[in-house]
Design a protein around this motif. Structure first.
Motif, PDB file in Angstrom:
ATOM      1  N   VAL A   5       0.849  -1.187   0.000  1.00  0.00           N
ATOM      2  CA  VAL A   5       0.000   0.000   0.000  1.00  0.00           C
ATOM      3  C   VAL A   5       0.885   1.238   0.000  1.00  0.00           C
ATOM      4  O   VAL A   5       1.673   1.451   0.940  1.00  0.00           O
ATOM      5  CB  VAL A   5      -0.937   0.027   1.218  1.00  0.00           C
ATOM      6  N   GLU A   6       0.768   2.031  -1.046  1.00  0.00           N
ATOM      7  CA  GLU A   6       1.557   3.260  -1.175  1.00  0.00           C
ATOM      8  C   GLU A   6       0.790   4.442  -0.617  1.00  0.00           C
ATOM      9  O   GLU A   6      -0.444   4.447  -0.582  1.00  0.00           O
ATOM     10  CB  GLU A   6       1.900   3.558  -2.647  1.00  0.00           C
ATOM     11  N   SER A   7       1.528   5.450  -0.229  1.00  0.00           N
ATOM     12  CA  SER A   7       0.946   6.715   0.196  1.00  0.00           C
ATOM     13  C   SER A   7       1.987   7.806   0.007  1.00  0.00           C
ATOM     14  O   SER A   7       3.171   7.518  -0.228  1.00  0.00           O
ATOM     15  CB  SER A   7       0.499   6.653   1.660  1.00  0.00           C
ATOM     16  N   GLY A   8       1.532   9.049   0.103  1.00  0.00           N
ATOM     17  CA  GLY A   8       2.459  10.170   0.066  1.00  0.00           C
ATOM     18  C   GLY A   8       2.460  10.967  -1.214  1.00  0.00           C
ATOM     19  O   GLY A   8       3.133  11.990  -1.306  1.00  0.00           O
ATOM     20  N   GLY A   9       1.729  10.509  -2.206  1.00  0.00           N
ATOM     21  CA  GLY A   9       1.690  11.269  -3.450  1.00  0.00           C
ATOM     22  C   GLY A   9       0.914  12.562  -3.284  1.00  0.00           C
ATOM     23  O   GLY A   9       0.288  12.818  -2.251  1.00  0.00           O
ATOM     24  N   ARG A  15      10.881  21.890  -8.089  1.00  0.00           N
ATOM     25  CA  ARG A  15      11.970  22.106  -7.119  1.00  0.00           C
ATOM     26  C   ARG A  15      11.546  21.745  -5.690  1.00  0.00           C
ATOM     27  O   ARG A  15      12.339  21.879  -4.760  1.00  0.00           O
ATOM     28  CB  ARG A  15      12.529  23.531  -7.160  1.00  0.00           C
ATOM     29  N   GLY A  16      10.299  21.289  -5.540  1.00  0.00           N
ATOM     30  CA  GLY A  16       9.832  20.857  -4.227  1.00  0.00           C
ATOM     31  C   GLY A  16      10.207  19.417  -3.920  1.00  0.00           C
ATOM     32  O   GLY A  16      10.922  18.757  -4.692  1.00  0.00           O
ATOM     33  N   SER A  17       9.706  18.939  -2.787  1.00  0.00           N
ATOM     34  CA  SER A  17      10.025  17.589  -2.314  1.00  0.00           C
ATOM     35  C   SER A  17       8.756  16.853  -1.903  1.00  0.00           C
ATOM     36  O   SER A  17       7.760  17.467  -1.505  1.00  0.00           O
ATOM     37  CB  SER A  17      10.962  17.656  -1.102  1.00  0.00           C
ATOM     38  N   LEU A  18       8.836  15.533  -1.994  1.00  0.00           N
ATOM     39  CA  LEU A  18       7.780  14.655  -1.497  1.00  0.00           C
ATOM     40  C   LEU A  18       8.437  13.380  -1.002  1.00  0.00           C
ATOM     41  O   LEU A  18       9.505  12.995  -1.499  1.00  0.00           O
ATOM     42  CB  LEU A  18       6.789  14.279  -2.611  1.00  0.00           C
ATOM     43  N   ARG A  19       7.783  12.717  -0.052  1.00  0.00           N
ATOM     44  CA  ARG A  19       8.251  11.398   0.365  1.00  0.00           C
ATOM     45  C   ARG A  19       7.122  10.397   0.194  1.00  0.00           C
ATOM     46  O   ARG A  19       6.043  10.564   0.760  1.00  0.00           O
ATOM     47  CB  ARG A  19       8.742  11.391   1.813  1.00  0.00           C
ATOM     48  N   LEU A  20       7.391   9.370  -0.586  1.00  0.00           N
ATOM     49  CA  LEU A  20       6.448   8.281  -0.769  1.00  0.00           C
ATOM     50  C   LEU A  20       6.757   7.160   0.211  1.00  0.00           C
ATOM     51  O   LEU A  20       7.918   6.919   0.537  1.00  0.00           O
ATOM     52  CB  LEU A  20       6.515   7.736  -2.199  1.00  0.00           C
ATOM     53  N   SER A  21       5.699   6.488   0.654  1.00  0.00           N
ATOM     54  CA  SER A  21       5.850   5.328   1.526  1.00  0.00           C
ATOM     55  C   SER A  21       5.107   4.153   0.933  1.00  0.00           C
ATOM     56  O   SER A  21       4.089   4.321   0.247  1.00  0.00           O
ATOM     57  CB  SER A  21       5.285   5.620   2.918  1.00  0.00           C
ATOM     58  N   CYS A  22       5.605   2.965   1.223  1.00  0.00           N
ATOM     59  CA  CYS A  22       4.952   1.732   0.783  1.00  0.00           C
ATOM     60  C   CYS A  22       5.065   0.734   1.930  1.00  0.00           C
ATOM     61  O   CYS A  22       6.179   0.370   2.322  1.00  0.00           O
ATOM     62  CB  CYS A  22       5.616   1.190  -0.475  1.00  0.00           C
ATOM     63  N   VAL A  23       3.924   0.309   2.434  1.00  0.00           N
ATOM     64  CA  VAL A  23       3.917  -0.650   3.536  1.00  0.00           C
ATOM     65  C   VAL A  23       3.601  -2.030   2.989  1.00  0.00           C
ATOM     66  O   VAL A  23       2.577  -2.219   2.308  1.00  0.00           O
ATOM     67  CB  VAL A  23       2.885  -0.272   4.610  1.00  0.00           C
ATOM     68  N   ALA A  24       4.486  -2.986   3.274  1.00  0.00           N
ATOM     69  CA  ALA A  24       4.290  -4.372   2.854  1.00  0.00           C
ATOM     70  C   ALA A  24       3.724  -5.173   4.014  1.00  0.00           C
ATOM     71  O   ALA A  24       4.229  -5.106   5.133  1.00  0.00           O
ATOM     72  CB  ALA A  24       5.610  -4.973   2.402  1.00  0.00           C
ATOM     73  N   ASN A  79      12.886  -3.036   9.798  1.00  0.00           N
ATOM     74  CA  ASN A  79      12.440  -4.397   9.507  1.00  0.00           C
ATOM     75  C   ASN A  79      12.230  -4.631   8.022  1.00  0.00           C
ATOM     76  O   ASN A  79      11.776  -5.697   7.616  1.00  0.00           O
ATOM     77  CB  ASN A  79      11.192  -4.776  10.316  1.00  0.00           C
ATOM     78  N   GLU A  80      12.579  -3.632   7.217  1.00  0.00           N
ATOM     79  CA  GLU A  80      12.561  -3.743   5.757  1.00  0.00           C
ATOM     80  C   GLU A  80      11.175  -4.020   5.194  1.00  0.00           C
ATOM     81  O   GLU A  80      11.045  -4.525   4.083  1.00  0.00           O
ATOM     82  CB  GLU A  80      13.546  -4.820   5.278  1.00  0.00           C
ATOM     83  N   ASN A  81      10.142  -3.661   5.914  1.00  0.00           N
ATOM     84  CA  ASN A  81       8.790  -3.853   5.407  1.00  0.00           C
ATOM     85  C   ASN A  81       8.106  -2.561   5.006  1.00  0.00           C
ATOM     86  O   ASN A  81       7.001  -2.593   4.471  1.00  0.00           O
ATOM     87  CB  ASN A  81       7.920  -4.589   6.441  1.00  0.00           C
ATOM     88  N   THR A  82       8.729  -1.450   5.282  1.00  0.00           N
ATOM     89  CA  THR A  82       8.226  -0.163   4.790  1.00  0.00           C
ATOM     90  C   THR A  82       9.296   0.427   3.890  1.00  0.00           C
ATOM     91  O   THR A  82      10.453   0.567   4.283  1.00  0.00           O
ATOM     92  CB  THR A  82       7.898   0.799   5.928  1.00  0.00           C
ATOM     93  N   LEU A  83       8.875   0.769   2.706  1.00  0.00           N
ATOM     94  CA  LEU A  83       9.773   1.309   1.688  1.00  0.00           C
ATOM     95  C   LEU A  83       9.488   2.790   1.517  1.00  0.00           C
ATOM     96  O   LEU A  83       8.319   3.202   1.544  1.00  0.00           O
ATOM     97  CB  LEU A  83       9.528   0.572   0.365  1.00  0.00           C
ATOM     98  N   TYR A  84      10.552   3.566   1.364  1.00  0.00           N
ATOM     99  CA  TYR A  84      10.394   5.009   1.187  1.00  0.00           C
ATOM    100  C   TYR A  84      11.056   5.449  -0.114  1.00  0.00           C
ATOM    101  O   TYR A  84      12.009   4.837  -0.586  1.00  0.00           O
ATOM    102  CB  TYR A  84      11.039   5.770   2.340  1.00  0.00           C
TER     103      TYR A  84
END
Length: 130
Positions: A5-9, A15-24, A79-84
């Protein structure tokens, strides 16, 4: 099975920033690599960045598309289950739907065998305005 499940879009100015997350979730025992892909309008889906899982011995090796090197950073939690995906210095051409992917390889999950399989999230839209 693994669910992503992704989020953060969202919408951001150039020139701005965003951080995406993905929970496995689910059984991630045999996931060897996780990555971010994107599909820009009218284009094929392409690799943005990937990172290996496997703790201190095999984990943490990264790979980036040339177009994002120096601007994007891929990482995971402990724990390598959330990806950024930390995205900086965004450009309008970064506008795309961003997908999280997990690659499962054959391994013994302690009673059941896993096989080659790719898992995808549903995608999150990133729009960069000029």
């Amino acid at each position: 099975q693994v669910q992503l499940v992704e989020s953060g879009g969202g919408l951001v100015q150039a020139r701005g920033s965003l951080r995406l997350s993905c929970v496995a979730s689910g059984d991630t025992t045999c996931i060897s690599t996780m990555g971010w892909y994107r599909q820009r309008p009218g284009k094929e889906r392409e690799l943005v960045a990937s990172i290996t899982r496997g703790g201190s011995t095999r984990g943490g090796r990264t790979n980036y598309a040339d177009s994002v090197k120096g601007r994007f950073t891929i990482s995971t939690d402990n724990n390598e289950n959330t990806l950024y995906l930390q995205m900086s210095s965004l450009k309008p051409e970064d506008t795309a739907v961003y997908y999280c992917k997990a690659v499962q390889i054959p391994c013994d999950r302690g009673g059941s065998l896993a096989y080659f399989e790719d898992f995808w999230g549903q995608g999150t839209q990133v729009t960069v305005s000029p």
